[in-house]
Design an enzyme around this catalytic site. Sequence first.
Site, mmCIF file in Angstrom:
data_model
loop_
_atom_site.group_PDB
_atom_site.id
_atom_site.type_symbol
_atom_site.label_atom_id
_atom_site.label_comp_id
_atom_site.label_asym_id
_atom_site.label_seq_id
_atom_site.Cartn_x
_atom_site.Cartn_y
_atom_site.Cartn_z
ATOM 1 C CD GLU A 143 7.480 -46.864 -47.116
ATOM 2 O OE1 GLU A 143 6.800 -47.443 -46.243
ATOM 3 O OE2 GLU A 143 7.357 -47.093 -48.334
ATOM 4 C CD GLU A 240 4.569 -50.740 -50.696
ATOM 5 O OE1 GLU A 240 4.138 -51.098 -49.599
ATOM 6 O OE2 GLU A 240 5.315 -49.745 -50.834
HETATM 7 O O1 LIG Z 1 4.508 -47.395 -49.119
HETATM 8 C C1 LIG Z 1 3.770 -47.961 -48.339
HETATM 9 O O2 LIG Z 1 2.598 -47.634 -48.199
HETATM 10 C C2 LIG Z 1 4.307 -49.161 -47.578
HETATM 11 O O3 LIG Z 1 5.635 -49.396 -47.942
HETATM 12 C C3 LIG Z 1 4.187 -49.190 -46.149
HETATM 13 O O4 LIG Z 1 5.027 -49.760 -45.495
HETATM 14 C C4 LIG Z 1 3.033 -48.569 -45.487
HETATM 15 O O5 LIG Z 1 3.480 -47.868 -44.394
HETATM 16 MG MG LIG Z 2 6.277 -48.312 -49.562
#
Ligand SMILES: O=C(O)[C@@H](O)C(=O)CO
Ligand SMILES: [Mg+2]
Length: 258
Positions: A143, A240
């Site tokens: 990510e 999230e």
């Molecule tokens: O976006 C975020 O903060 C989370 O998906 C995560 O995995 C933090 O690294």
């Molecule tokens: Mg995230």
Amino acid sequence: MPKFAANLTMMFTEVPFLDRFEAAARAGFKYVEYLWPYDYPAQELKAKLNLHGLKQVLFNSLPGNIAAGEWGVSAIPGREEESRRHIDLALEYALVLECPTVLIMGGVVPPGQSRAKYKQTFIDNLRYASEKFKPHGINIVLEALSPQVKENYLMKTQDDALEIIDLVNRDNVFLQLDYYHAQNVEGNLARLTDRVKNVLYHVQIASVPDRHEPDEGEINYPFIFNKLDEIGYQGYVGCEYNPRSDTAAGLGWFQTYK
Ligand SMILES: O=C(O)[C@@H](O)C(=O)CO
Ligand SMILES: [Mg+2]
């Protein structure tokens, strides 16, 4: 129609962590994700999932020393052994939780350090993870994080993550596209979705700029959800976000999707 997962790190914080499974199920969720499971025995978490008819769809590898500014160790040169311990532990949990996907955290590149070295370390550790996870059919996602949330994280744009996925060159390493971060850094979200569709394996959502419910702010989420359907996205969409106030009271947007 997207399959929405409640993020139990951010949602339902009105109740203690272990009670959030029930709260998510009551609100109509069938899937959950959260950052880290390691404070609890995997069997205890699995029992919660089973009790409430939930499926765990994502969690992360350990972050290292958060108080010291770390956010993952798998990209930090010299921390390979620790990274591999994190990966092995994540696999143990994924097997018990029957979780199909694990996010491997990269790391913060301190100013003045060689990004190239961090990238290569991450690639080596990701290949280790890929081999470990492969026989179990478990996938890895990476990510990109916007500087608003984690300054100097190894991957800031989707292209940063795509480059690493390409260099790792393994068939169980994919992209997690968090639209909140992507809008902060890149925008152009529909075209971005098209561009990454072949490696897209997990999605997360929140409003921009406030990281609240996906019913406010500058992203038109109904349009994005249609876009995900249009590209044939089969993965999960993790919610999230930090609820504006009470989590359940803010779920009006979810009623047409459950
Ligand atoms: O976006 C975020 O903060 C989370 O998906 C995560 O995995 C933090 O690294
Ligand atoms: Mg995230």
